[in-house]
Design an enzyme around this catalytic site. Structure first.
Site: not given
Ligand code: NAD
Length: 307
Positions: A36, A137-138, A214
């Site tokens: 990441k 995403v939400g 995350n």
């Protein structure tokens, strides 16, 4: 991309994120390693083509050993700018559709599994869900839940997106400071990490926490704290693996229907973890870590080609 308070905060975050990526891949049975990167800057005011292209050149240095994809603060348009400098970018949507759609699908399936497990309900009709953050995403998760008949309460610091979700899906809107503490069945954190901590956990009223963000736990010990309060915490890296599964499938040139089928299995994977955790009387987070480490060790012993 995030305005971290300090370099130490950013380093801590990126190390936890990269570990979670390794675990995410292992649990999803996708044979890649975890990595990441974070960009230490405010995405609302400090983003520029020059910065994004510099990031693209940096990613290119790794020659494909590191592949980047959309995440908080970095959207598809930003990745298209980075891709002017490197081909090691996934999830821009041209091949399989935006990765956030797959992430939202995995979270949705995980909420179904969690509701079945905790509330013994097959349907999401009239299940109350609070969503923190209506970004890539939400917002998509809100749509899926609405279509399944769930009742939504939402919050975002961007009033434009909350207004849209209110108008289009009939969601109630509350202030960002109180979204985690709503009297609902499920809280779904879809904004950023560290939100499950000593201050917030005692105030949570939902039976289930299951969302895309995350690093939701400020520290690993907070998994035990949730468990002790009889709150089911669905491990973040298990439920939010959809985007990664889609990204790697894009590398393998698999078609979208096959990818959707793979992402949908996240719900079954979570169900297996919940059952094993129940038998072992440990928090699901601890069981997920055991599963992930066992898989990584088995790959190591098989000398699997982990890139
Ligand atoms: P995003 O940047 O598109 O959306 C984040 C949203 O949260 C934004 O709308 C933002 O305004 C809102 N937000 C910020 N602070 C807030 C606050 N205090 N209260 C409420 N809302 C707030 O990011 P995304 O791609 O939707 O990702 C959301 C989370 O899911 C992140 O933690 C990300 O790491 C994780 N995730 C995303 C993917 C993916 O495919 N995009 C995959 C795995 C995990």
């Amino acid at each position: 991309m995030r305005a971290y308070a300090s370099e130490t905060d950013a380093l801590t975050d990126v190390l936890r994120l990269s570990q979670a990526m390794s675990y995410k891949a292992a649990i999803a049975n996708v044979p890649v390693g975890g990595a990441k990167s974070v960009i230490l800057a405010d995405p609302t005011s400090e983003k520029s083509d020059a910065l994004l292209r510099a990031m693209g050149r940096f990613i290119n240095l790794f020659g494909g050993a590191y592949v980047s994809a959309p995440d908080a603060g970095i959207g598809i348009d930003d990745l298209r700018v980075m891709r002017l400098e490197t081909r090691w970018i996934l999830g821009t949507g041209e091949v399989t559709g935006p990765s956030a759609l797959y992430t939202a699908l995995g979270v949705f399936e995980s909420i179904r599994t969690s509701v079945r497990y905790c509330l013994n309900r097959e349907s999401l009709a009239n299940i109350n869900v609070a969503i923190q953050g209506l970004g890539s995403v939400g917002a998509q998760l809100a749509l899926l839940l609405h279509q399944a008949g769930a009742r939504l309460v939402v919050a975002d610091i961007d009033q434009g997106v909350t207004q849209t979700v209110h108008n289009e899906l009939g969601a109630d809107v509350v202030a960002p400071e109180v979204i985690l503490f709503q009297d609902v069945d499920v809280v779904s954190p879809c904004a950023f990490g560290g939100i499950l901590n000593d201050e917030t956990i005692p105030e949570i009223r939902a039976r289930i926490v299951c969302g895309a963000a995350n690093n939701q736990l400020a520290e690993n010990r907070h998994a035990q704290m949730l468990y002790d309060r009889n709150i089911l915490y669905a491990p973040d890296y298990v439920v939010n693996a959809g985007g990664m599964i889609a990204g790697v499938a894009e590398l393998d040139e698999r078609d979208p229907s096959e990818i959707t089928a793979s992402v949908t299995t996240i719900g079954q994977t979570l169900a297996g973890i919940l059952k094993a955790a129940e038998l072992a009387r440990v928090p699901p987070y601890a069981m997920a870590e055991r599963f992930a480490c066992a898989k990584i060790n088995s790959w190591r012993s098989e000398q699997h080609d982990i890139t």
